[in-house]
Design an enzyme around this catalytic site. Structure first.
Site, PDB file in Angstrom:
ATOM      1  CD  GLN A 100      38.521  41.173  36.326  1.00  0.00           C
ATOM      2  OE1 GLN A 100      39.560  41.690  36.742  1.00  0.00           O
ATOM      3  NE2 GLN A 100      38.527  40.248  35.373  1.00  0.00           N
ATOM      4  CE1 TYR A 172      45.549  38.766  41.928  1.00  0.00           C
ATOM      5  CE2 TYR A 172      44.244  38.562  39.928  1.00  0.00           C
ATOM      6  CZ  TYR A 172      45.390  39.005  40.580  1.00  0.00           C
ATOM      7  OH  TYR A 172      46.361  39.676  39.885  1.00  0.00           O
ATOM      8  NE  ARG A 224      39.690  36.963  32.169  1.00  0.00           N
ATOM      9  CZ  ARG A 224      40.898  37.445  31.904  1.00  0.00           C
ATOM     10  NH1 ARG A 224      41.626  37.992  32.873  1.00  0.00           N
ATOM     11  NH2 ARG A 224      41.377  37.419  30.680  1.00  0.00           N
ATOM     12  N   GLY A 315      43.139  41.847  24.572  1.00  0.00           N
ATOM     13  CA  GLY A 315      43.883  42.483  25.640  1.00  0.00           C
ATOM     14  C   GLY A 315      44.961  43.414  25.147  1.00  0.00           C
TER      15      GLY A 315
END
Length: 378
Positions: A100, A172, A224, A315
């Site tokens: 990622q 982000y 994502r 996760g």
């Protein structure tokens, strides 16, 4: 009904043997400069068994995009030897290795950046405690950043990864350009949905140009996304559906919807008939696979996600139960770890840095949930 044991074919030509992913999670295990550590390689390798792909935690594409200490970096060729070892470790268990890549934008601080001011689309701080006011990026800096994502893609190819995931979620930088909260620009990168999408569009062009130029094999590019923001102004679910309409026209291999619970509904009263995952799956209309995530701890949850998605990301369950996927495959459901995560921190097989990071993360999340429930039960 889709089964997690079925293969998943991507338009790039890559095929996953199973529809289970290890979800990207921050672990803060890298060296101070972003170099991968042996502990980090072992951490991912030990969790790669039984899944179709592992998505690593976020790796910054520029030094100024570093989000926290102990974070992976893919901002320079000097990181390639250890990145190659990481990719090989994951692949040794039969899983595809996806790294990622991201830029933290305003969601970092001067301490992390060695005194350098944070940057974002606009000089607007995040709505969180102790948030610093970023500096608005110049157009030249925007172009340099989109180019950096292309260079990071080149490095991922050179390091032997099977793909990248663009981290356009969790507030982000990529999301900051699309958000009307963090993006108050009046130039071609701000204002309308189309203008706020421009950064993403140019970033994707840079990434796919790198794939076309450097990839000597089929190479995955995923994206994502977070479905909505709580800030005002902020991204609303209708905005996200518009963004998805743009993304599905791109040669992306998959969309990964970032959720803390796969059953979660939108805050928008106009979208209450089903979960956000279901709405997004319908909006994609089969144009690309959708990965669902959030609260997957057992076989029933895996089945629940696949009712509204094409693949499942796991996760925290894999964090505390590294062989979770293998247990599912072997039918050993009675051995799956089911205790509350808060009860597992001190007993799980974790090294000290990750144990202390996870302790802070889980306890903070539990506190936020408790505060939310208290405020809504008055």
């Amino acid at each position: 009904m889709t089964e997690f044991t079925e293969p998943l074919h991507f338009k790039s030509g890559v095929t996953l043997r199973k529809r289970l992913f290890m979800s990207p999670m921050t672990t803060q295990q890298s060296f101070y400069n972003g170099t991968v550590t042996r502990d980090e390689i072992d951490y991912y390798t030990n969790r790669a068994g039984g899944v179709g792909a592992v998505i690593t935690g976020a790796a910054n594409v520029q030094d100024g995009g570093k989000g926290w200490p102990g974070e992976l970096s893919i901002a320079d060729d000097l990181y390639l030897p250890e990145l190659r070892a990481l990719a090989k470790g994951i692949q040794s268990k039969g899983a595809k290795a996806i790294i990622q890549i991201f830029h933290g934008g305003r969601m970092t601080n001067k301490a992390t950046l060695s005194g350098v001011q944070t940057v974002s689309a606009s000089a607007v701080p995040a709505e969180r405690p102790d948030a610093e006011t970023p500096r608005a990026m110049t157009v030249d800096e925007i172009h340099a950043t989109t180019a950096a994502f292309g260079e990071a893609t080149r490095r991922a190819i050179a390091a032997g990864f099977d793909g990248i995931e663009l981290h356009g979620a969790n507030t982000y930088l990529i999301q900051q350009f699309f958000s009307p909260h963090s993006n108050r620009r009046t130039d071609e990168y701000g204002g309308s949905l189309e203008n706020r999408y421009r950064f993403i569009k140019e970033l994707l062009a840079s990434v796919f140009a790198a794939v076309d130029k450097y990839a000597d094999r089929p190479f995955i590019v995923g994206y994502r996304i977070s479905p909505e923001e709580f800030e005002t102004p902020g991204i609303r679910f209708a905005d996200t559906l518009w963004l998805i309409d743009q993304l599905r026209e791109q040669p992306l291999d998959y969309l990964h919807l970032s959720l803390n619970n796969y059953t979660r509904k939108s805050q928008d009263p106009n979208y209450q008939d089903q979960s956000m995952l279901s709405y997004v799956h319908a909006e994609l209309d089969g144009r690309m696979p959708l990965i669902g995530v959030g609260g997957v701890r057992n076989r029933a949850a895996v089945t629940g996600v696949l009712a509204s998605a094409d693949a499942v990301a796991i996760g925290q369950q894999l964090l505390f139960d590294p062989t979770f996927a293998q247990k599912l495959l072997l039918g050993k459901d009675d051995t799956i770890v089911s205790a509350p995560f808060t009860d597992l921190i001190d007993t799980a097989d974790l090294n000290v840095p990750i144990r202390e990071f996870v302790r802070g993360m889980i306890n903070a999340r539990a506190a936020r949930i408790a505060a939310y429930r208290a405020s809504h039960n008055k």
